[in-house]
Scaffold this motif. Structure first.
Motif, short mmCIF file in Angstrom:
data_model
loop_
_atom_site.label_atom_id
_atom_site.label_comp_id
_atom_site.label_asym_id
_atom_site.label_seq_id
_atom_site.Cartn_x
_atom_site.Cartn_y
_atom_site.Cartn_z
N PHE A 174 32.30 40.02 50.22
CA PHE A 174 32.65 39.43 49.15
C PHE A 174 30.96 38.32 49.12
O PHE A 174 31.37 37.39 48.83
N LYS A 175 29.67 39.27 49.55
CA LYS A 175 28.83 38.73 49.28
C LYS A 175 28.45 38.84 47.53
O LYS A 175 29.45 39.27 46.70
N LYS A 176 27.32 37.99 47.84
CA LYS A 176 26.80 37.90 46.04
C LYS A 176 27.01 39.86 45.32
O LYS A 176 26.51 40.35 46.18
N ASP A 177 26.67 39.43 43.97
CA ASP A 177 26.16 40.70 43.37
C ASP A 177 27.25 41.91 44.20
O ASP A 177 26.34 43.28 44.18
N ALA A 178 28.16 41.84 44.67
CA ALA A 178 29.01 43.25 45.54
C ALA A 178 29.93 44.13 44.94
O ALA A 178 30.37 44.71 45.68
N THR A 179 30.24 44.03 43.34
CA THR A 179 30.89 44.81 42.72
C THR A 179 31.29 46.15 43.14
O THR A 179 32.57 46.44 43.40
N LEU A 199 46.33 45.49 47.73
CA LEU A 199 46.91 43.96 46.60
C LEU A 199 46.15 43.12 47.22
O LEU A 199 45.94 42.02 46.65
N ALA A 200 46.89 42.77 49.21
CA ALA A 200 45.97 41.39 48.99
C ALA A 200 44.62 41.53 49.03
O ALA A 200 44.24 40.68 48.79
N PHE A 201 43.50 42.53 49.34
CA PHE A 201 42.52 42.47 49.07
C PHE A 201 41.91 42.60 48.18
O PHE A 201 40.89 41.71 47.74
N ALA A 202 42.24 43.34 47.29
CA ALA A 202 42.22 43.38 45.53
C ALA A 202 42.41 41.63 45.05
O ALA A 202 41.28 41.17 44.37
N SER A 203 43.44 41.11 45.59
CA SER A 203 43.78 39.79 44.74
C SER A 203 43.09 38.47 45.79
O SER A 203 41.99 38.13 45.12
N ALA A 204 42.21 39.30 46.47
CA ALA A 204 41.44 37.55 47.23
C ALA A 204 39.71 37.97 46.81
O ALA A 204 39.97 36.82 46.58
N TRP A 205 39.60 39.41 46.93
CA TRP A 205 38.19 39.56 45.80
C TRP A 205 37.88 38.57 44.33
O TRP A 205 37.45 37.94 43.88
N GLN A 206 39.35 39.14 43.83
CA GLN A 206 39.60 38.78 42.33
C GLN A 206 39.93 37.02 41.81
O GLN A 206 39.09 36.23 41.67
N LYS A 207 40.56 36.49 43.45
CA LYS A 207 40.42 34.84 43.40
C LYS A 207 38.82 34.25 43.91
O LYS A 207 39.07 33.55 43.27
N ARG A 208 38.06 35.18 44.00
CA ARG A 208 37.04 35.14 44.46
C ARG A 208 36.13 34.86 43.51
O ARG A 208 34.78 34.74 43.23
N ASN A 209 36.12 35.94 42.87
CA ASN A 209 35.38 36.36 42.05
C ASN A 209 36.59 36.04 40.51
O ASN A 209 36.66 37.63 39.76
N PRO A 210 36.53 35.64 39.91
CA PRO A 210 37.61 34.92 38.91
C PRO A 210 37.09 35.62 37.22
O PRO A 210 37.73 35.72 37.04
N GLU A 211 35.50 35.94 37.49
CA GLU A 211 35.38 36.08 36.26
C GLU A 211 35.08 37.48 35.91
O GLU A 211 34.38 38.09 35.04
#
Length: 668
Positions: A174-179, A199-211
């Motif tokens: 969840f830090k910057k540039d951490a794909t 799914l919960a983890f991926a959804s949360a990460w996707q919301k924080r990184n919508p781009e």
């Protein structure tokens, strides 16, 4: 990543290399090398993170899908290293490193992980609590992924501590540039956690990184896998808004729900996805096929084929739908049309060829194979053509097809084997033996070497035959028992019983737990052993495998010789004679041997009708000299002159019976 950080990482890498070079013991080098490999993984991971683009096109999804989906096969999948595939920890390990599950409250929106990770104070890293759905202004203390934390996580994963590894990786993702860190975390999550947790983890990460559009694919896949079909449809719509022609095939592969209710629920959810995307149409077609609605499935697959008429996966699905709907004529017409449209696609030929072979139409299969070999230049098609040609007696044509395959590294051994068969049927024993000697694959090497031995024996080159068997067991230890048995048979044919005994004794001493070798030795030398020696061997066989009916029958035979009225022994033999053909121990030889024992016992008891009942049907199906002799004795004792004379004539024609001492035991 700043230059100073790069400098430190490079320095660390150099130190690791130096440590390896200066390590004095193998143990130290092994430990240092393993640590260095882990470090390189993390260095690459962080380097990728630093260069990650903000937006990704579907054309770059392939390498990311390979990380996430173990089943994903891209164009270069056969040439690239697979994703890290760690062993699933044992139950004992998981109990000490437990991974919490997502509460099943029907919602993922308010999910916060049930655990926190506190880094080791010695790393000088600050402690922070996981909060994946925190407000946008909540930022971790460290701005970018921490190398030491990732090293700790990777070591934890390597040591079967998945909860620790996941906690660190998820936090760092969840830090910057951490794909890349997110992708590694998600790969571990999929391996060790439930689809709902992933799914919960991926959804949360996707919301924080919508781009980050690849995350949409991950969420879609996991939502279907977790049974969250509405969420899957919603994310799928986002993907299609971004790229209406996105290839979604691999996202849908291997995650079709098994239950009809789930299949129906997914199909209903997909109704809200208004798209002309071919992959979506195929997904709908697949669901409808499983639900038995073949007409609607055909409408969807036809739409997909209009968009991508040369997509082989779509073509195969339509073939399956037509076959399931019993539209045989339409199916063959479609296959022929696609074969003309895609003349170099071997799978379309093979579908029809294998159907013709299964129907027994080898001539039709051969005609189509000639066309397929010419158009596809595919080695597998050529190999199949060679086999069909051999079955049809087209030996020269098959040899011409198979010869080029001897230069194919993957098929050369099989090609040599079937070339050996071709030349053998042309009675060219020299060329046949040459090809058989070049066979090396495990499926055919034993049979090929047996044929080589047979050729040498026909030429009376016994030493060459034995040398072939010695080389067989030296090169393929799995066939050592077979080579010893065959060599002993050669000695017995030469009347060299002592050499056979010595060889088999040495072989059994070398492989004391090989009951197959011991039993074969017993069968070969049975007439040379005393009753006590026989019983000793049979007891050893039963100790190795007391459920084997071959050994039980050998034991019963010895018991019956000692006590002809032992009813328990008779019952055992009867049970063996009635083994079902599906029994893994079943064989025609075993069944016949049991019936012969029962018939001999019945003959000794004067029950001649029972002898005929045991042996007449087996003799009619596969004439056997010993069975014929017992039947002849029974018919004579019953005074059936016609049957007796008929059987004598049959035995004379089949086995040259009666030219010496009639039906004496020495004749068989």
């Amino acid at each position: 990543m700043t230059p100073s950080v790069w400098h430190n990482l490079s320095k660390t890498a150099r130190l690791s290399t130096s440590s390896f070079c200066h390590a004095k013991t193998k143990k130290q080098k092994k430990h240092t090398l393993k640590s260095s490999k882990k470090l390189v993984v993390i260095l690459v991971c962080l380097a990728l993170a630093n260069g990650q683009a903000a937006h990704a096109k579907p054309s770059i999804f392939e390498p990311l899908l390979k990380i996430l989906l173990p089943f994903y096969q891209g164009d270069k999948a056969k040439h690239e290293n697979p994703p890290i595939d760690e062993p699933i920890p044992t139950k004992e390990v998981l109990e000490t490193d437990e991974i919490p599950s997502v509460p099943d409250d029907g919602s993922d929106e308010d999910y916060t992980p049930a655990y926190t990770y506190t880094p080791n104070p010695s790393t000088n890293a600050l402690i922070w609590e996981l909060d994946w759905l925190a407000a946008d202004d909540s930022q971790p203390v460290l701005d970018k992924p921490d190398l030491l934390q990732l090293l700790t996580a990777e070591f934890a994963a390597d040591r079967n501590a998945p909860a620790t590894a996941l906690a660190i990786y998820k936090a760092e993702s969840f830090k910057k540039d951490a794909t890349p860190v997110f992708e590694r975390a998600l790969a571990l999550s999929i391996r060790y956690e439930s689809p709902k947790d992933s799914l919960a983890f991926a959804s949360a990460w996707q919301k924080r990184n919508p781009e980050h559009t690849p995350a949409w694919f991950y969420v879609t896949h996991l939502a279907i896998k977790a049974g969250k079909y509405e969420q899957a449809a919603k994310t799928l719509a986002m993907i299609l808004d971004y790229d209406p022609s996105a290839d979604l095939t691999q996202i849908f592969t291997g995650i079709f729900p098994d239950e009809p209710d789930d299949q129906r629920a997914l199909f209903i959810a997909l109704r809200g996805v208004h798209s002309n995307n071919a992959s979506v149409s195929v997904l709908r077609a697949g669901l409808l096929t499983r639900l038995g609605d073949h007409k609607a499935a055909l409408l969807n697959i036809n739409h997909a084929l209009k968009l991508e008429p040369k997509n082989l996966a779509f073509i195969n699905l339509k073939i399956d739908i037509l076959k399931a709907d019993h539209q045989t004529d339409a199916m063959w017409q479609f296959i022929k049309e696609k074969r003309k449209q895609l003349p170099h696609e071997q799978s379309l030929y093979l579908y029809e060829i294998r159907t013709l072979i299964n129907q027994g139409d080898l001539a039709g299969a051969w005609q189509l194979l000639e066309q397929a070999i010419k158009n596809t230049h595919n080695p597998d098609v050529a190999l199949l053509g060679g086999l069909v040609g051999l079955d049809l007696g087209k030996y020269k044509e098959s040899i011409a097809i198979l010869t080029p395959l001897t230069h194919n590294p993957e098929l050369s051994s099989q090609a040599h084997y079937y070339l050996g068969i071709g030349y053998e049927r042309l009675q060219d024993s020299s060329k046949a033996r040459t090809h058989y000697e070049k066979v090396s694959d495990y499926d055919h090497v034993l049979d090929a070497r047996k044929k080589v031995v047979a050729f040498y024996l026909l030429e009376e080159r016994t030493d060459a035959a034995i040398a072939t068997l010695v080389r067989l067991r030296d090169e393929y230890e799995a066939f050592a028992a077979d080579s010893y048995i065959l060599q002993a048979e050669i000695y017995l044919r030469q009347q060299n019983k002592q050499a056979a005994k010595d060889l088999l004794t040495a072989a059994n001493q070398k492989y004391p737990d090989d009951d197959r070798l011991l039993f074969a030795s017993y069968q070969l030398l049975e007439k040379e052993l005393s009753d006590d020696e026989k019983q000793e061997v049979v007891n050893a066989l039963l100790a190795l495998d007391d459920q084997n009916p071959n050994y039980q029958l050998a034991d019963a035979k010895l018991k019956l010789n000692k006590n002809a009225s032992d009813q328990d022994t008779i019952d055992t033999i009867t049970t063996i004679s009635q083994l079902d053909i599906k029994n893994p121990y079943y064989s025609n030889a075993l069944q016949l041997e049991a019936l012969l024992l029962l018939a001999e016992h019945a003959l000794s008891q004067g029950d001649y009708a029972m002898v005929i009942g045991y042996l007449q049907a087996p003799y009619n199906a596969a004439p056997n000299l010993q069975a014929g002799i017992l039947l002849l004795q029974a018919y004579r004792e019953l005074g059936d002159i016609d049957k007796t004379q008929q059987l004598i004539n049959d035995l004379e024609n089949r086995f040259a019976f009666g030219q010496k001492d009639e039906y004496t035991e020495q004749n068989y």
